[in-house]
Scaffold this motif. Structure first.
Motif, mmCIF file in Angstrom:
data_model
loop_
_atom_site.group_PDB
_atom_site.id
_atom_site.type_symbol
_atom_site.label_atom_id
_atom_site.label_comp_id
_atom_site.label_asym_id
_atom_site.label_seq_id
_atom_site.Cartn_x
_atom_site.Cartn_y
_atom_site.Cartn_z
ATOM 1 N N GLY A 1 6.773 0.543 10.246
ATOM 2 C CA GLY A 1 5.332 0.105 10.783
ATOM 3 C C GLY A 1 4.788 -0.480 8.938
ATOM 4 N N ALA A 2 5.896 -0.474 7.784
ATOM 5 C CA ALA A 2 5.404 -0.675 6.707
ATOM 6 C C ALA A 2 4.516 -2.086 6.646
ATOM 7 N N ALA B 1 -1.134 -10.011 -1.130
ATOM 8 C CA ALA B 1 0.533 -9.365 -1.657
ATOM 9 C C ALA B 1 1.404 -8.936 -0.839
ATOM 10 N N LEU B 2 0.460 -8.205 0.110
ATOM 11 C CA LEU B 2 1.290 -7.049 0.779
ATOM 12 C C LEU B 2 1.650 -8.175 2.120
ATOM 13 N N GLN C 1 -6.890 -9.056 -2.284
ATOM 14 C CA GLN C 1 -5.812 -9.545 -2.987
ATOM 15 C C GLN C 1 -4.479 -8.765 -2.959
ATOM 16 N N ALA C 2 -5.024 -7.320 -2.767
ATOM 17 C CA ALA C 2 -3.889 -6.227 -2.269
ATOM 18 C C ALA C 2 -2.994 -7.107 -0.822
ATOM 19 N N ARG D 1 4.064 -10.762 1.339
ATOM 20 C CA ARG D 1 4.921 -10.705 0.706
ATOM 21 C C ARG D 1 6.437 -10.251 1.879
ATOM 22 N N PHE D 2 5.968 -8.236 2.025
ATOM 23 C CA PHE D 2 6.722 -7.326 2.137
ATOM 24 C C PHE D 2 7.052 -7.452 3.642
ATOM 25 N N TYR E 1 3.601 -0.909 0.179
ATOM 26 C CA TYR E 1 5.130 -1.086 0.690
ATOM 27 C C TYR E 1 6.255 0.394 0.176
ATOM 28 N N ASP F 1 -4.513 -5.084 -8.074
ATOM 29 C CA ASP F 1 -4.384 -5.622 -6.825
ATOM 30 C C ASP F 1 -3.101 -5.939 -6.223
ATOM 31 N N VAL G 1 10.828 -8.100 4.635
ATOM 32 C CA VAL G 1 11.598 -7.915 4.438
ATOM 33 C C VAL G 1 11.576 -6.191 5.416
ATOM 34 N N ARG G 2 10.961 -5.573 5.505
ATOM 35 C CA ARG G 2 10.202 -5.025 6.079
ATOM 36 C C ARG G 2 11.092 -4.626 8.086
ATOM 37 N N PRO G 3 11.961 -3.617 8.069
ATOM 38 C CA PRO G 3 13.335 -3.924 8.911
ATOM 39 C C PRO G 3 12.309 -3.444 10.351
#
Lengths: 318, 318
Positions: free
Chosen positions: B90-91, B77-78, B73-74, B80-81, A108, A100, B84-86
C-alpha cells in the motif's frame, strides 16, 4: 566488482566519480545506517538518501545533501506547533529540516518498513525509483543507533548532536546501540568477498565508517580482504573537509591527521590515499603499516572525483 | 455549554455557524475518529482536521477540507515510487492526497502519539496551535476503525472506500473494529451530561455519527439526555449534500430520507431539524417520535450557518 564503504556527502562524491570510470552496475556501496533517525514517525536514512540523490543527479549542489529545487512548506507549517509542544517533547522538531519532496522518500520508506519489508529491500526499491544503477546496501537491516555522549549533557542521538547541536559541542564518547546483535544486510559480506577493490570512502572514520567496522562479521571479512582494501582519508591537512571528523577524532583520543586515520584503518586496509597537502606525512602513515598514496583528494567537481576514483581503483594490484 | 456530535465537513460548517451565535469557549465538539487512518506511518484524523482548519479560517473553501493555498510537492514526489512498489503493497499511496502544510499536522500528531500522548491531549495541542477557542474532543483515545464491506471485493478501510474508491462502489456492511472495547475520551461523557443542548451535526449518520452512537457509554448518556438532543438531517430532498450518506443508507436498509434519518436518531434525539424542501415529510418524521423542525439547512455561507446554528440552539426548551 567494486565495493565502497560509505557514509554521506564525501562517499556520495567519490561514488559520483567512480561511476564515471567504471560500469555503475559493477559498483556496490555498503552504507552506514547508524545515523538513521525516526522523526515524526518517519524513518529517515540520511546517508542512503544523500548517496541516492547524488547519484541520481538530484542533490542540492549547495549543501551536498537534500534535493535541488526543494520547497519547505511542511517544515514551515510545523513551526506552528513548537509553541504548544509540552516540555520534554521532541515533537515539532524543525531543527531537522525535511524538504517537501524529500519527505516523499521518508513516507515511502516508512510505509514499506511498517509493511515488514527489510531496509535493504526498501533501499533497492528507492534506488530503482531514482534510476540508480549502483547497488546500495544498508550495512544492516537491524536497528543500530549511533549515540553520542556530550560533555555536561549526557547521551543524545546522532542527529541531535550532528544537526541540532551543529556538532559544536564536546563529545566524550560514541556508542553504537544495537551493534552487537546486528547482522549485515543480505549481500554485504559477499560484496566484500567478491570485490576486486574495496574502497573506504572519505567519510567520518568514527561515526560514518565506524559503525561498519564495528559490525563484527563485516570487520572480519574486511580484515581477510585487507590487501584489496583502499581507504581515502577524510582528513586533509589536519582538518575535515566537512563535518566534525577532526574534532571528534581529537576528542576521542585519535590524532586528527592522516596518521590518526591510518591507525584506525590499518587493521582493515592496506592502502591509505592522502591529499598532496599531507605528502610529508606519508612516511608516518606507512609506519602504521599501510602503503600511502599521495594524490589530490579534494573533489571540487566531477573531474576531480573521477580522477580520484581512477587513482583509488588502481591502488591495489589487479 | 453546547456539545456537538461531529463528523467532517457538514459538522465543521455548522460549528462555524455556532461560533457566530454563542461564545466559542462554551462549545465542545465530540468528533468521530473511525475515519482515522495510518498512511506512510502517519496518523491522520480527517474529521478532527477538517473541523480545526474550518474553525481556524484556514480551510480550503473549494473542497471544505484541507488547507487554503496548499502545495503538493511531497505527493508529487511520492508518485515516483508507485512504479517500484511491489504488488500488494500500500506504499506510495497517492490516492490519499496530503498537502505539504497539512503534512505538518500529521507529523506533529504522529510524533506526539509515539511519545505516548493520548489523541485527546494531542488534539488539544493541535487546536491550541491553530488558536481555536472551541474545545475538540476525539470520541475516544482508543483505536476504532470503520471497516467497509464492498460487494464483490471484501472488507476495506474507510478511506480506501471513501477516497480511493470515491464511495462509488456498493457496500454490504459497515463494521466498527475496536468499538466494543473503546472508552470515550476524557471529557466526552461530561460534555453530554453538562450540555444545555447536544447537537447531532449534519454528518453521515452511518459512518460519521454512527461510531459515536455505537460507543456504548456515550450512547447511554445520549439516551439519558434525549430531551436536550437536536439532530440536523444531512439528507435533504432524499440526497446527501456531500458524500455517500444517501447511497449508504439505502444499501444498508435505511430509507434515504429524513424519515430514515429520524429512525436512526429517534432513540437519542428528541428533535430532528430538516430542510424546507422536506417540509412535507414532517408528519412522517414526527411519527417516528421526534419533533420535526423545518428550516433552511443548506449552509452556502456564514450567514446561513449562523442562522441554522441559532435555530438549532433554540430547538429545545431552555
Amino acid at each position: 566488482m567494486i565495493t565502497v564503504l560509505a557514509g554521506g556527502v564525501g562517499a556520495a562524491r567519490l561514488l559520483a566519480g567512480l561511476v564515471q570510470v567504471v560500469d555503475p552496475a559493477e559498483l556496490t556501496a555498503v552504507v552506514n545506517t547508524g545515523d538513521d533517525v525516526v522523526l515524526h514517525g518517519l524513518h529517515i536514512s540520511p546517508d542512503l538518501d544523500t548517496i541516492t540523490y547524488t547519484l541520481a543527479g538530484a542533490v542540492n549542489p549547495e549543501t551536498g545533501w537534500g534535493l535541488r529545487g526543494e520547497t519547505w512548506q511542511a517544515m514551515g507549517a510545523l513551526a506552528r506547533f513548537e509553541a504548544v509542544r509540552p516540555p520534554g517533547s521532541g515533537a515539532a522538531a524543525t531543527w531537522f529540516s525535511l524538504g517537501d519532496q524529500d519527505l516523499a522518500t521518508h513516507l515511502y520508506r516508512t510505509h514499506r518498513l511498517r509493511e515488514g519489508a527489510p531496509l535493504s529491500t526498501v533501499t533497492a526499491e528507492v534506488t530503482a525509483a531514482w534510476g540508480l544503477e549502483v547497488r546500495l546496501l544498508p550495512m544492516t537491516d537491524d536497528r543500530v543507533e549511533t549515540r553520542v555522549e556530550v560533555a555536561g549533557e549526557g547521551e543524545v542521538g546522532f542527529q541531535e548532536y550532528f544537526v541540532q547541536r551543529r556538532h559544536a559541542v564536546p563529545v566524550t564518547s560514541v556508542r553504537l546501540d544495537g551493534i552487537d546483535t546486528a547482522v549485515p544486510a543480505p549481500g554485504v559480506l559477499a560484496a566484500v568477498d567478491d570485490a576486486r577493490v574495496v574502497v573506504i570512502a572519505p567519510s567520518n572514520p568514527i561515526v560514518s565508517i565506524g559503525p561498519l567496522l564495528a559490525l563484527a562479521p563485516l570487520r572480519a571479512r574486511l580484515e581477510a580482504a585487507r590487501d584489496r582494501v583502499v581507504a581515502v582519508s577524510p582528513i586533509v591537512a589536519g582538518r575535515a573537509l566537512k563535518g566534525p571528523a577532526d574534532r571528534l577524532m581529537a576528542e576521542l583520543g585519535h590524532e586528527p591527521s592522516v596518521v590518526g586515520v591510518a591507525r584506525i584503518y590499518a587493521p582493515v586496509a592496506s592502502v591509505l590515499v592522502v591529499d598532496t597537502s599531507d605528502a610529508e606525512l606519508a612516511p608516518a602513515v606507512e609506519a602504521e603499516g599501510l602503503r600511502c598514496l599521495v594524490t589530490p583528494t579534494v573533489m571540487h567537481g566531477p573531474a576531480e572525483a573521477a580522477a580520484l576514483g581512477r587513482t583509488v581503483l588502481g591502488a591495489v594490484p589487479a
